[in-house]
Design an enzyme around this catalytic site. Structure first.
Site, PDB file in Angstrom:
ATOM      1  N   SER A 161       0.813  -1.444  -0.049  1.00 30.50           N
ATOM      2  CA  SER A 161       0.407   0.003   0.224  1.00 30.50           C
ATOM      3  C   SER A 161       0.574   0.996   0.130  1.00 30.50           C
ATOM      4  O   SER A 161       0.376   2.606   0.737  1.00 30.50           O
ATOM      5  CB  SER A 161      -0.958  -0.020   0.852  1.00 30.50           C
ATOM      6  OG  SER A 161      -1.742  -0.971   1.663  1.00 30.50           O
ATOM      7  N   HIS A 193      15.758  17.621  19.053  1.00 24.87           N
ATOM      8  CA  HIS A 193      15.216  16.787  19.690  1.00 24.87           C
ATOM      9  C   HIS A 193      15.227  15.936  17.930  1.00 24.87           C
ATOM     10  O   HIS A 193      14.616  16.306  17.566  1.00 24.87           O
ATOM     11  CB  HIS A 193      14.368  16.634  20.346  1.00 24.87           C
ATOM     12  CG  HIS A 193      12.957  15.028  19.939  1.00 24.87           C
ATOM     13  ND1 HIS A 193      13.300  14.006  20.988  1.00 24.87           N
ATOM     14  CD2 HIS A 193      12.366  14.956  19.958  1.00 24.87           C
ATOM     15  CE1 HIS A 193      12.569  13.241  21.156  1.00 24.87           C
ATOM     16  NE2 HIS A 193      11.998  13.441  19.862  1.00 24.87           N
ATOM     17  N   SER A 195      13.711  12.098  16.733  1.00 23.08           N
ATOM     18  CA  SER A 195      12.572  11.172  16.867  1.00 23.08           C
ATOM     19  C   SER A 195      11.915  10.447  15.742  1.00 23.08           C
ATOM     20  O   SER A 195      12.032  11.120  14.325  1.00 23.08           O
ATOM     21  CB  SER A 195      11.714  11.079  18.063  1.00 23.08           C
ATOM     22  OG  SER A 195      10.309  11.627  18.065  1.00 23.08           O
ATOM     23  N   SER A 203      10.835   2.050  18.075  1.00 25.94           N
ATOM     24  CA  SER A 203      11.218   3.626  18.313  1.00 25.94           C
ATOM     25  C   SER A 203      12.794   4.186  18.724  1.00 25.94           C
ATOM     26  O   SER A 203      13.266   3.092  18.782  1.00 25.94           O
ATOM     27  CB  SER A 203      10.249   3.560  19.528  1.00 25.94           C
ATOM     28  OG  SER A 203      10.437   4.513  20.116  1.00 25.94           O
ATOM     29  N   ASP A 245      15.815   4.343  23.719  1.00 23.82           N
ATOM     30  CA  ASP A 245      15.008   3.068  22.817  1.00 23.82           C
ATOM     31  C   ASP A 245      16.786   3.039  22.156  1.00 23.82           C
ATOM     32  O   ASP A 245      16.910   1.523  21.485  1.00 23.82           O
ATOM     33  CB  ASP A 245      14.461   3.842  21.894  1.00 23.82           C
ATOM     34  CG  ASP A 245      13.598   4.301  22.534  1.00 23.82           C
ATOM     35  OD1 ASP A 245      12.704   3.693  22.839  1.00 23.82           O
ATOM     36  OD2 ASP A 245      12.085   5.095  22.374  1.00 23.82           O
TER      37      ASP A 245
END
Length: 332
Positions: A161, A193, A195, A203, A245
């Site tokens: 998809s 930061h 992420s 993560s 993480d």
């Protein structure tokens, strides 16, 4: 898509703001003031000569000065680009399959092929900033907030998809100033930061204090960054939501990077190098960009990446990628 269109309109507005200021005001804004009158005249002449050979720098700084007094303008921060065609040597397939439980499907009796990520991707980056205040620690200083989003899109993979495999989010706040020393023309210090907005084993995130210094010569720019990673608590279990993480990320991403840009008329070559400076286990990366003119205001470019840390999900995997695309805005 609406958000993307709004951002592009803002970027074009900032380009319009740049074109509505003359070279005299550009030179006046970026010249240092901590000097005697005679020194100021000499320095202004030298700097004006440099600006005439590197006009993109003056235009960008003057546009930032103008935007600081206009609450409706957002400025380009890092380069904004679209690479509709890239090829990557390795895809982080295993962790994605473990999390989604169904990305890869076993072949059935009809001979259906397993559904996997493809090596061909559409990569794009949107980067904007806003000048919060000026002259807060002396003239030619500014406080800014910025956001950079870089996405890795499986645009041509209809089997899954055409999903977004990875998006890295990078908000930051930083103070910029002119240091008044011969070996540096511009310095910044700020909080960063980064992420990928995922959970579980996918993560990735880290927080850094980043210091940078830049030196400009005619048709050349050198920027050196060094960072300190803010420590995080260890996870109690590998699946815990709280905790670090990626405790080994600096092993692959190092403690800083070096960026060098050289312009040749309308063309430019850029290189970004990063290294962990560990003799026994030396890891790092190099990224090469060749930017060339296209009709209108856009630029074409070819990019090659080799090493670790192109994206957060792949920070600990060695990769090579080559891509071609267009730049809406560049460093200069």
């Amino acid at each position: 898509m609406r958000l993307l269109i709004i951002v592009l309109m803002m970027l074009s507005t900032s380009s319009f703001a740049e074109s509505n200021h003359n070279a005299d005001s550009e030179a006046e804004f970026i010249l240092p003031t901590m000097a005697s009158p005679d020194d100021s005249v000499s320095e202004e002449q030298d700097f004006s000569e440099t600006l005439s050979k590197f006009p993109g720098l003056a235009e960008k700084i003057e546009a930032q000065h103008y935007a600081a007094s206009n609450p409706y303008l957002l400025l380009p921060h890092k380069p904004n680009y679209f690479m509709p065609l890239t090829y990557q040597s390795q895809i982080n397939q295993e962790e994605q399959e473990e999390f989604y439980e169904g990305i890869e499907i076993d072949d059935d009796t009809d001979g259906e092929k397993a559904k996997k990520f493809e090596h061909t991707e559409f990569v794009f980056q949107i980067s904007i900033k806003y000048i919060v205040a000026e002259n807060i620690v002396g003239k030619h200083s500014s406080l800014a907030v910025a956001y950079t989003g870089k996405s890795f899109w499986q645009a041509y993979n209809s089997d899954i998809s055409a999903l977004f495999r990875e998006t890295n989010h990078e908000p930051e706040i930083f103070l910029s100033f002119r240091p008044g020393v011969n070996w540096s023309d511009h310095m910044t210090i700020g909080f960063n930061h980064q992420s990928n907005g995922q959970v579980g084993n996918l993560s990735r995130s880290w927080n850094r204090i980043i210091f940078s210094t830049a030196k400009v010569w005619p048709d050349q720019l050198l920027n050196v960054r060094a960072w300190y990673r803010l420590p995080e608590d260890e996870k109690e279990t590998p699946t815990a939501m709280e905790g670090d993480d990626n405790p080994d990320i600096q092993k692959y991403m190092g403690f800083g990077d070096v960026f060098y840009l050289h312009k040749f008329g309308e063309h430019s070559i850029g290189i970004t190098a990063r290294n962990n400076l560990r003799p026994g286990e030396n890891l790092g990366s190099v990224e090469l960009d060749w930017t060339f003119p296209l009709p209108g205001k856009m630029k074409g470019f070819i990019q090659y990446f080799n090493g670790y840390g192109e994206s957060l999900i792949d920070y600990d995997q060695y990769q090579e990628r080559i891509g071609v695309g267009i730049k809406i805005s560049d460093w200069l």
